[in-house]
Design an enzyme around this catalytic site. Structure first.
Site, PDB file in Angstrom:
ATOM      1  N   ALA A 120      -0.336   7.948   6.548  1.00 41.01           N
ATOM      2  CA  ALA A 120      -1.233   8.546   5.565  1.00 41.01           C
ATOM      3  C   ALA A 120      -0.752   9.845   4.934  1.00 41.01           C
ATOM      4  CB  ALA A 120      -2.605   8.780   6.201  1.00 41.01           C
ATOM      5  N   ALA A 121      -0.064  10.696   5.677  1.00 41.97           N
ATOM      6  CA  ALA A 121       0.316  12.002   5.121  1.00 41.97           C
ATOM      7  C   ALA A 121       1.285  11.817   3.960  1.00 41.97           C
ATOM      8  CB  ALA A 121       0.942  12.856   6.211  1.00 41.97           C
ATOM      9  N   PRO A 122       1.210  12.706   2.957  1.00 38.74           N
ATOM     10  CA  PRO A 122       0.449  13.962   2.902  1.00 38.74           C
ATOM     11  C   PRO A 122      -1.007  13.849   2.484  1.00 38.74           C
ATOM     12  CG  PRO A 122       1.830  13.779   0.970  1.00 38.74           C
ATOM     13  CD  PRO A 122       2.167  12.603   1.826  1.00 38.74           C
ATOM     14  N   GLY A 123      -1.484  12.660   2.061  1.00 41.14           N
ATOM     15  CA  GLY A 123      -2.919  12.503   1.934  1.00 41.14           C
ATOM     16  C   GLY A 123      -3.481  12.150   0.575  1.00 41.14           C
ATOM     17  N   LYS A 125      -3.118   9.460  -1.291  1.00 47.90           N
ATOM     18  CA  LYS A 125      -3.634   8.096  -1.314  1.00 47.90           C
ATOM     19  C   LYS A 125      -4.872   7.978  -0.436  1.00 47.90           C
ATOM     20  CE  LYS A 125       1.046   6.188  -1.842  1.00 47.90           C
ATOM     21  NZ  LYS A 125       1.773   7.403  -1.394  1.00 47.90           N
ATOM     22  N   ASP A 188       2.085   2.523   3.275  1.00 45.85           N
ATOM     23  CA  ASP A 188       3.026   3.224   2.398  1.00 45.85           C
ATOM     24  C   ASP A 188       4.120   3.750   3.314  1.00 45.85           C
ATOM     25  OD1 ASP A 188       3.855   4.299  -0.154  1.00 45.85           O
ATOM     26  OD2 ASP A 188       3.327   6.259   0.667  1.00 45.85           O
ATOM     27  N   CYS A 242       8.733   4.063  -2.017  1.00 42.45           N
ATOM     28  CA  CYS A 242       9.221   4.756  -3.211  1.00 42.45           C
ATOM     29  C   CYS A 242      10.748   4.666  -3.275  1.00 42.45           C
ATOM     30  CB  CYS A 242       8.744   6.208  -3.253  1.00 42.45           C
ATOM     31  SG  CYS A 242       9.237   7.221  -1.839  1.00 42.45           S
TER      32      CYS A 242
END
Length: 322
Positions: A120-123, A125, A188, A242
């Protein structure tokens, strides 16, 4: 004309030609010599006209993003000017790449659905997912780094989100501890980050190489399998990176489809997701599962950065705990 140092490895350029063809690869290479696209979301309920007016007073010209509400691309101006706007001063501007926003668009989160952001980080999304839930439904945000989770908590506070359960665990463990728990899962995955490289980023290029790409691909495969196991029957998972490397993108999807122990399929991405290139059907002599071509590559174009998206659905009659 290109400007600045050219430190791009020749092997990278050769691979880009192999992926996209000579003309597209040359256009992408040219993009690496300028600043990355600048885009942001407006957190509060400001109407688009007032956003344009506020930014214009500081020399920032905007384009509205047609496929996600409250998002803008900076057409003229820079980050410093944007941060001087009234919007930014009151904390209503969240800078985020459009490619990153597209991953959440592809997930199609609705109020009441239970969601997991596995890496999840950096947050940014996570915050988008939370806003789409409108406070209804469980949201678990996991990252194995405590320092990165601290940054995530700050981002959630900026968005006024308070219903997120934070977790600091190995993402791979969730396939056992949270099997069949979620309607939506975002993976992600940590990646080689080729889509974010710039020509003057010597540190990134120094770390780049096929060995690192292959190591990351193994981790990505484990994370994707864990995420798919977390889906409830009928649930949707979006896998994103990415990077341009097929080893981390289509090849991961292909291998997981052949190994996953729950019944899943790759779906076409929603029409709201930006147009790009379909996923590769083959790479270096390996022919992928035909479903892999339903994935999508977002190409650096002045709006998006390099990105990969694949959307899975767990079939209703599938797997353990269904």
């Amino acid at each position: 004309m290109s400007a600045g140092p050219d430190i791009i490895p020749s092997l990278f350029h050769e691979r880009m030609i192999q992926i996209y063809g000579a003309q597209q690869a040359a256009e992408i290479r040219e993009q690496l010599f300028g600043p990355p696209p600048l885009s942001f979301r407006v957190i509060d309920a400001s109407d688009p006209e007032s956003v344009h007016e506020d930014c214009a007073r500081h020399g920032v010209e905007l384009d509205e993003v047609p496929w996600t509400k409250g998002a803008f691309r900076v057409r003229a101006g820079d980050r410093i000017s944007l941060q001087q706007t009234d919007l930014a001063r009151r904390g209503a501007v969240f800078i985020q790449s459009l490619s990153s926003m597209a991953a959440v668009e592809a997930l199609e989160v609705q109020p009441g659905l239970h969601a997991l952001d596995l890496c999840a980080a950096p947050g940014g999304k996570t915050a988008m997912i939370a806003l789409r839930q409108q406070g209804r439904g469980v949201l678990v945000a996991n990252d194995r780094s405590r320092s990165r989770l601290a940054r995530l908590r700050t981002v959630l506070e900026q968005h006024g989100v308070s219903h997120v359960e934070l977790s600091c665990n190995s993402g791979e463990s969730f396939g056992g501890t949270h099997a069949s728990c979620f309607d939506r899962v975002l993976v992600d995955a940590p990646c080689s980050g080729e889509g974010m490289f710039r020509c003057d980023d010597a540190e990134a290029w120094a770390e780049w190489g096929l060995g690192r790409i292959r190591r990351l691909a193994k981790q990505q495969e484990r994370l994707l399998i864990a995420g798919l196991r977390c889906l409830r029957p009928g649930g949707v998972l979006v896998y994103s990176t990415c990077t341009h490397a097929p080893e981390e993108n289509e090849a991961v999807v292909h291998r997981v489809l052949s190994r996953i122990d729950v019944d899943v399929e790759v779906e076409s991405l929603p029409g709201s997701v930006p147009a790009g290139h379909p996923g590769l059907g083959t790479w270096e002599g390996v022919e992928f599962d035909p479903q892999v071509t339903l994935s999508r590559r977002l190409i650096p174009d002045g709006w998006c950065t390099g990105f990969f998206l694949a959307r899975f659905r767990r079939r209703n009659d599938s797997g353990p705990n269904a």
